[in-house]
Scaffold this motif. Structure first.
Motif, PDB file in Angstrom:
ATOM      1  N   LYS A   9     -10.072 -33.548  24.892  1.00 40.74           N
ATOM      2  CA  LYS A   9      -9.550 -32.187  25.012  1.00 40.74           C
ATOM      3  C   LYS A   9     -10.672 -31.274  25.466  1.00 40.74           C
ATOM      4  O   LYS A   9     -11.769 -31.282  24.914  1.00 40.74           O
ATOM      5  CB  LYS A   9      -8.995 -31.714  23.674  1.00 40.74           C
ATOM      6  N   SER A  10     -10.398 -30.494  26.476  1.00 45.07           N
ATOM      7  CA  SER A  10     -11.388 -29.554  26.977  1.00 45.07           C
ATOM      8  C   SER A  10     -11.701 -28.504  25.926  1.00 45.07           C
ATOM      9  O   SER A  10     -10.808 -28.029  25.219  1.00 45.07           O
ATOM     10  CB  SER A  10     -10.856 -28.861  28.239  1.00 45.07           C
ATOM     11  N   THR A  11     -12.955 -28.136  25.830  1.00 42.13           N
ATOM     12  CA  THR A  11     -13.341 -27.086  24.888  1.00 42.13           C
ATOM     13  C   THR A  11     -12.794 -25.726  25.314  1.00 42.13           C
ATOM     14  O   THR A  11     -12.811 -24.781  24.543  1.00 42.13           O
ATOM     15  CB  THR A  11     -14.875 -26.997  24.758  1.00 42.13           C
ATOM     16  N   THR A  49     -18.420 -27.540  38.142  1.00 47.27           N
ATOM     17  CA  THR A  49     -19.457 -26.645  37.635  1.00 47.27           C
ATOM     18  C   THR A  49     -19.228 -25.225  38.135  1.00 47.27           C
ATOM     19  O   THR A  49     -19.329 -24.256  37.373  1.00 47.27           O
ATOM     20  CB  THR A  49     -20.850 -27.144  38.049  1.00 47.27           C
ATOM     21  N   SER A  50     -18.887 -25.089  39.406  1.00 42.56           N
ATOM     22  CA  SER A  50     -18.614 -23.776  39.986  1.00 42.56           C
ATOM     23  C   SER A  50     -17.392 -23.134  39.331  1.00 42.56           C
ATOM     24  O   SER A  50     -17.400 -21.945  39.008  1.00 42.56           O
ATOM     25  CB  SER A  50     -18.394 -23.923  41.495  1.00 42.56           C
ATOM     26  N   PHE A  51     -16.355 -23.919  39.116  1.00 40.64           N
ATOM     27  CA  PHE A  51     -15.142 -23.421  38.460  1.00 40.64           C
ATOM     28  C   PHE A  51     -15.456 -22.910  37.057  1.00 40.64           C
ATOM     29  O   PHE A  51     -15.070 -21.792  36.690  1.00 40.64           O
ATOM     30  CB  PHE A  51     -14.086 -24.534  38.408  1.00 40.64           C
ATOM     31  N   LEU A  52     -16.171 -23.696  36.267  1.00 40.23           N
ATOM     32  CA  LEU A  52     -16.512 -23.274  34.904  1.00 40.23           C
ATOM     33  C   LEU A  52     -17.386 -22.029  34.896  1.00 40.23           C
ATOM     34  O   LEU A  52     -17.208 -21.139  34.060  1.00 40.23           O
ATOM     35  CB  LEU A  52     -17.211 -24.413  34.158  1.00 40.23           C
ATOM     36  N   ARG A  53     -18.322 -21.948  35.824  1.00 39.08           N
ATOM     37  CA  ARG A  53     -19.178 -20.761  35.924  1.00 39.08           C
ATOM     38  C   ARG A  53     -18.325 -19.522  36.190  1.00 39.08           C
ATOM     39  O   ARG A  53     -18.516 -18.475  35.583  1.00 39.08           O
ATOM     40  CB  ARG A  53     -20.220 -20.952  37.016  1.00 39.08           C
ATOM     41  N   VAL A  55     -15.098 -19.094  35.516  1.00 40.55           N
ATOM     42  CA  VAL A  55     -14.279 -18.805  34.342  1.00 40.55           C
ATOM     43  C   VAL A  55     -15.120 -18.064  33.303  1.00 40.55           C
ATOM     44  O   VAL A  55     -14.698 -17.040  32.753  1.00 40.55           O
ATOM     45  CB  VAL A  55     -13.681 -20.095  33.750  1.00 40.55           C
ATOM     46  N   LYS A  56     -16.309 -18.567  33.032  1.00 43.66           N
ATOM     47  CA  LYS A  56     -17.185 -17.943  32.025  1.00 43.66           C
ATOM     48  C   LYS A  56     -17.570 -16.520  32.405  1.00 43.66           C
ATOM     49  O   LYS A  56     -17.719 -15.663  31.545  1.00 43.66           O
ATOM     50  CB  LYS A  56     -18.445 -18.781  31.839  1.00 43.66           C
ATOM     51  N   SER A  57     -17.722 -16.280  33.694  1.00 44.77           N
ATOM     52  CA  SER A  57     -18.142 -14.937  34.135  1.00 44.77           C
ATOM     53  C   SER A  57     -16.968 -13.968  34.282  1.00 44.77           C
ATOM     54  O   SER A  57     -17.165 -12.802  34.566  1.00 44.77           O
ATOM     55  CB  SER A  57     -18.893 -15.036  35.455  1.00 44.77           C
ATOM     56  N   GLY A  58     -15.738 -14.467  34.099  1.00 46.46           N
ATOM     57  CA  GLY A  58     -14.561 -13.615  34.182  1.00 46.46           C
ATOM     58  C   GLY A  58     -13.987 -13.468  35.583  1.00 46.46           C
ATOM     59  O   GLY A  58     -13.092 -12.658  35.797  1.00 46.46           O
ATOM     60  N   LEU A  59     -14.489 -14.220  36.536  1.00 47.49           N
ATOM     61  CA  LEU A  59     -13.981 -14.123  37.905  1.00 47.49           C
ATOM     62  C   LEU A  59     -12.611 -14.764  38.056  1.00 47.49           C
ATOM     63  O   LEU A  59     -11.864 -14.432  38.974  1.00 47.49           O
ATOM     64  CB  LEU A  59     -14.956 -14.767  38.901  1.00 47.49           C
ATOM     65  N   LEU A  60     -12.261 -15.681  37.178  1.00 42.18           N
ATOM     66  CA  LEU A  60     -10.955 -16.353  37.225  1.00 42.18           C
ATOM     67  C   LEU A  60     -10.171 -16.081  35.968  1.00 42.18           C
ATOM     68  O   LEU A  60     -10.656 -15.906  34.931  1.00 42.18           O
ATOM     69  CB  LEU A  60     -11.117 -17.867  37.378  1.00 42.18           C
TER      70      LEU A  60
END
Length: 60
Positions: A9-11, A49-53, A55-60
């Motif tokens: 399960k993804s965190t 890695t780009s996708f997670l970055r 998401v974390k930064s609020g761009l997605l």
């Protein structure tokens, strides 16, 4: 011989049951826990890695 993906399960999954499972290896595999029979999406390590970055930064 390729081994079966080791899914977990993804965190980043929600706690309400809207879960995403991930299998990490040469490529990253992602699937919907409730719809496993529909298959998975495959990402390169760089794309994941780009996708997670983003998401974390609020761009997605």
């Amino acid at each position: 011989m390729k081994s079966d993906p080791q899914w977990h399960k993804s965190t980043y999954s929600a706690s309400q049951g809207s879960c995403v499972e991930v299998a990490e290896g040469e490529t990253i595999l992602v699937r919907d826990t409730q719809n496993r029979q529909q298959g998975h999406i495959e990402y390169s390590s760089d794309a994941w890695t780009s996708f997670l970055r983003d998401v974390k930064s609020g761009l997605l």
